[in-house]
Design an enzyme around this catalytic site. Sequence first.
Site: not given
Length: 262
Positions: A9-11, A44, A184, A207, A210
Site C-alpha cells: 500500500d502507499i499512504d 486505492g 485490492k 494500514d 481497504n
Amino acid sequence: MSYKIVFFDIDGTLVNEEKEIPADTIEAIRELKASGVEPVIATGRAPYFIKPLAERLGIESFVCLNGGYVVYKGKPLYRKTIEKPALESLVALAAQHDHGLVFEGEHQFFCDRENHPFITDAVLSLKVDLPGFNPDYWRTDDIFQVFLHCESHDEHLYEALKTDFTLIRWHPQAMDVLPAGSSKAQGIAALLDQLGLTAADAAAFGDGLNDKEMLAYVGFGVAMGNSNPELLPYADFVTTHVDERGIRNGLIEAGLLPVHSA
C-alpha cells in the site's frame, strides 16, 4: 515459506503522514529487489497519482484503484469499471444531498462540483493536484472508482446503493466508491494468475480499511504499526510504525531480509 512477490500500500505504508517515503523504506525496497523478490504497489490511488513515487522506488508494476486497474511492468492486464446505470444512481443521490463526486478514469479525473470544500480538503490531503471540472465525465469515459465526499453521519443515505457498490472511508470527508465485491485482493489475484503464482507466494503490507481483503488473501499479511485498529485482525503480523522501520521490520519477519539488515 519463501515469498516471490510483495504488495505494498502507499499512504501510511510506503509514505508517512507528510506523504514522504522514509529513507529506510527506500533502502529496504532496494534490498528486496536485489534479492530477486518483486515489489508491487497496491493502492486505492489512480495510476496518475503514483508515478513519481513508483519511479523513485524503481517499481514498475501496480494494482491501482483498489484492484480495478492492474499494470505489470508497464502493460495493463486487468480492468474493472463501474457500470453506467449504477453511476447514474450514485450521481442522482449525491446531487440530492450536495455531496461532491470525483470520477477517476484510466488517465485523468474530474469532479462534478467546483470549489466544493470537502473535495478540496480530501484531495489535497493526498498531495496531488485538484481534479478538473467535468460533471459529465462519467457518461463518456470508463470510470474505475469515485470519491464520494460526505461525512460519516451521512453514510446511511447511500445504504440502498450497496448492492452495486463497495464504500470505504479513507478521509473524514471522503469515501472510495468501487464496484461491489471489488478489492485490492481481486486485482492481486488477476496479477498472480498472469504470473503463474498463488496467494501463498505473496506477502502484502497495508494500514487502512481497504487493505483488509489484501492482507487476508496473501500468504503473509503485514499491518503497519500505525494501522487502523480494525485492520489488525486480518494481519499475520503487526510491524512497527511507517517512520520506525516498519517496512524493513515486516520484511525481516517475513524472512525476506536478514535480521541484521541495516
